[in-house]
Design a protein around this motif. Structure first.
Motif, PDB file in Angstrom:
ATOM      1  N   MET A 169     -40.791  29.976  10.724  1.00 46.49           N
ATOM      2  CA  MET A 169     -41.895  29.366  10.007  1.00 46.49           C
ATOM      3  C   MET A 169     -43.208  30.002  10.463  1.00 46.49           C
ATOM      4  SD  MET A 169     -43.032  25.331   9.900  1.00 46.49           S
ATOM      5  CE  MET A 169     -41.472  24.805   9.279  1.00 46.49           C
ATOM      6  N   LYS A 170     -44.010  30.382   9.516  1.00 41.22           N
ATOM      7  CA  LYS A 170     -45.299  31.018   9.784  1.00 41.22           C
ATOM      8  C   LYS A 170     -46.300  29.978  10.313  1.00 41.22           C
ATOM      9  CE  LYS A 170     -48.593  32.270   6.672  1.00 41.22           C
ATOM     10  NZ  LYS A 170     -49.117  32.803   5.448  1.00 41.22           N
ATOM     11  N   PRO A 171     -47.031  30.307  11.389  1.00 37.70           N
ATOM     12  CA  PRO A 171     -48.010  29.348  11.924  1.00 37.70           C
ATOM     13  C   PRO A 171     -49.140  29.062  10.921  1.00 37.70           C
ATOM     14  CG  PRO A 171     -47.765  31.239  13.401  1.00 37.70           C
ATOM     15  CD  PRO A 171     -46.982  31.533  12.166  1.00 37.70           C
ATOM     16  N   ILE A 172     -49.640  27.845  10.963  1.00 41.12           N
ATOM     17  CA  ILE A 172     -50.805  27.463  10.168  1.00 41.12           C
ATOM     18  C   ILE A 172     -52.039  27.958  10.914  1.00 41.12           C
ATOM     19  CG2 ILE A 172     -52.162  25.533   9.281  1.00 41.12           C
ATOM     20  CD1 ILE A 172     -49.517  23.936   9.159  1.00 41.12           C
ATOM     21  N   LYS A 173     -52.852  28.764  10.234  1.00 36.19           N
ATOM     22  CA  LYS A 173     -54.057  29.337  10.845  1.00 36.19           C
ATOM     23  C   LYS A 173     -55.239  28.405  10.579  1.00 36.19           C
ATOM     24  CE  LYS A 173     -53.827  33.015   8.445  1.00 36.19           C
ATOM     25  NZ  LYS A 173     -54.127  34.313   7.829  1.00 36.19           N
ATOM     26  N   ILE A 174     -55.922  28.006  11.667  1.00 37.36           N
ATOM     27  CA  ILE A 174     -57.011  27.036  11.554  1.00 37.36           C
ATOM     28  C   ILE A 174     -58.300  27.606  12.127  1.00 37.36           C
ATOM     29  CG2 ILE A 174     -57.825  24.758  12.282  1.00 37.36           C
ATOM     30  CD1 ILE A 174     -54.951  23.799  12.190  1.00 37.36           C
ATOM     31  N   LEU A 231     -49.785  21.920  19.518  1.00 36.64           N
ATOM     32  CA  LEU A 231     -48.909  21.680  18.371  1.00 36.64           C
ATOM     33  C   LEU A 231     -48.099  22.929  18.039  1.00 36.64           C
ATOM     34  CD1 LEU A 231     -51.388  19.767  16.029  1.00 36.64           C
ATOM     35  CD2 LEU A 231     -49.723  18.809  17.632  1.00 36.64           C
ATOM     36  N   PRO A 232     -46.825  22.733  17.685  1.00 36.11           N
ATOM     37  CA  PRO A 232     -46.024  23.892  17.301  1.00 36.11           C
ATOM     38  C   PRO A 232     -46.463  24.439  15.942  1.00 36.11           C
ATOM     39  CG  PRO A 232     -44.774  21.863  16.985  1.00 36.11           C
ATOM     40  CD  PRO A 232     -46.074  21.486  17.634  1.00 36.11           C
ATOM     41  N   ASN A 233     -46.342  25.728  15.769  1.00 34.88           N
ATOM     42  CA  ASN A 233     -46.646  26.401  14.502  1.00 34.88           C
ATOM     43  C   ASN A 233     -48.089  26.226  14.037  1.00 34.88           C
ATOM     44  OD1 ASN A 233     -44.040  27.487  14.181  1.00 34.88           O
ATOM     45  ND2 ASN A 233     -43.333  25.487  13.494  1.00 34.88           N
ATOM     46  N   VAL A 234     -49.005  26.101  14.992  1.00 31.90           N
ATOM     47  CA  VAL A 234     -50.433  26.004  14.687  1.00 31.90           C
ATOM     48  C   VAL A 234     -51.149  27.050  15.531  1.00 31.90           C
ATOM     49  CG1 VAL A 234     -52.502  24.570  14.847  1.00 31.90           C
ATOM     50  CG2 VAL A 234     -50.349  23.555  14.101  1.00 31.90           C
ATOM     51  N   ASP A 243     -55.832  29.250   6.910  1.00 37.43           N
ATOM     52  CA  ASP A 243     -55.192  28.361   5.944  1.00 37.43           C
ATOM     53  C   ASP A 243     -56.004  27.080   5.787  1.00 37.43           C
ATOM     54  OD1 ASP A 243     -52.808  30.000   5.593  1.00 37.43           O
ATOM     55  OD2 ASP A 243     -52.284  29.385   7.634  1.00 37.43           O
ATOM     56  N   ILE A 244     -56.572  26.613   6.913  1.00 35.32           N
ATOM     57  CA  ILE A 244     -57.329  25.361   6.938  1.00 35.32           C
ATOM     58  C   ILE A 244     -58.610  25.566   7.725  1.00 35.32           C
ATOM     59  CG2 ILE A 244     -57.338  22.945   7.704  1.00 35.32           C
ATOM     60  CD1 ILE A 244     -54.266  23.012   7.544  1.00 35.32           C
ATOM     61  N   GLN A 274     -47.828  17.619   7.164  1.00 33.56           N
ATOM     62  CA  GLN A 274     -47.620  17.751   5.713  1.00 33.56           C
ATOM     63  C   GLN A 274     -47.662  19.222   5.286  1.00 33.56           C
ATOM     64  OE1 GLN A 274     -50.648  15.305   3.923  1.00 33.56           O
ATOM     65  NE2 GLN A 274     -49.269  13.555   3.744  1.00 33.56           N
ATOM     66  N   GLU A 275     -48.446  20.021   5.974  1.00 37.49           N
ATOM     67  CA  GLU A 275     -48.590  21.437   5.641  1.00 37.49           C
ATOM     68  C   GLU A 275     -47.365  22.251   6.053  1.00 37.49           C
ATOM     69  OE1 GLU A 275     -51.163  23.028   3.963  1.00 37.49           O
ATOM     70  OE2 GLU A 275     -51.754  20.965   3.583  1.00 37.49           O
ATOM     71  N   GLN A 276     -46.618  21.750   7.009  1.00 38.16           N
ATOM     72  CA  GLN A 276     -45.489  22.531   7.541  1.00 38.16           C
ATOM     73  C   GLN A 276     -44.251  22.363   6.714  1.00 38.16           C
ATOM     74  OE1 GLN A 276     -45.611  21.181  11.657  1.00 38.16           O
ATOM     75  NE2 GLN A 276     -46.752  22.990  12.205  1.00 38.16           N
TER      76      GLN A 276
END
Length: 121
Positions: A1-6, A26-29, A51-52, A119-121
Motif C-alpha cells: 500500500m502506497k503511503p498517504i503523503k501529508i 501511523l502506518p502508511n502515512v 495527497d492531503i 478512510q483514505e487507506q
C-alpha cells in the motif's frame, strides 16, 4: 500500500511538530513537508504534490482559506482539510465555501484525523 503523503500548514511551529509526531506513528502515512503561511502552503503543494494538506484557517501572509481555494482550483485531486481552534458552524461553512474537503477542530484533532486517514487507506 502506497503511503498517504501529508503537508502540514500552520503558523505555529510547536503545533506542526505535535501533528508531525502524531502522524509519524501511523502506518502508511508520510509527512512530506510543512508550511508556515498560506503562500508557502500553495508553493509546497505545487512542489511536493501531497495527497492531503492539513490547513490552519488563520495564518500570516495569506489565510488558510484563501490558500485552500487556490489549491483546490489548481490541484483538485489534493484533499485539503481545515484544522481550526475555532468551533461552530460559521467556520465549517467558511471552510466549505473555500472548497475544503473537511474540517477538524484542533481540540478533537487526533481522533478525527485518525478516522479521516483510515478512510483514505
Amino acid at each position: 500500500m502506497k503511503p498517504i503523503k501529508i503537508l502540514i500548514a500552520d503558523d505555529h511551529r510547536d503545533f506542526r511538530r505535535v501533528v508531525h509526531e502524531f502522524l509519524d506513528r501511523l502506518p502508511n502515512v508520510s509527512v512530506i513537508g510543512e508550511a508556515c503561511d498560506g503562500d508557502e502552503a500553495v508553493e509546497q503543494v505545487e512542489k511536493l504534490t501531497p495527497d492531503i494538506v492539513l490547513m490552519d484557517i488563520h495564518m500570516p501572509v495569506r489565510s488558510g482559506l484563501d490558500a485552500t481555494r487556490d489549491i483546490k482550483d489548481r490541484f483538485p485531486q489534493t484533499k485539503v482539510v481545515v484544522l481550526s481552534m475555532y468551533t461552530g458552524e460559521l467556520y465549517r461553512t467558511m471552510a466549505g465555501e473555500a472548497h475544503a474537503d473537511g474540517f477538524i477542530e484542533k481540540q478533537s484533532m487526533k481522533s478525527e484525523l485518525l478516522a479521516m486517514i483510515q478512510q483514505e487507506q
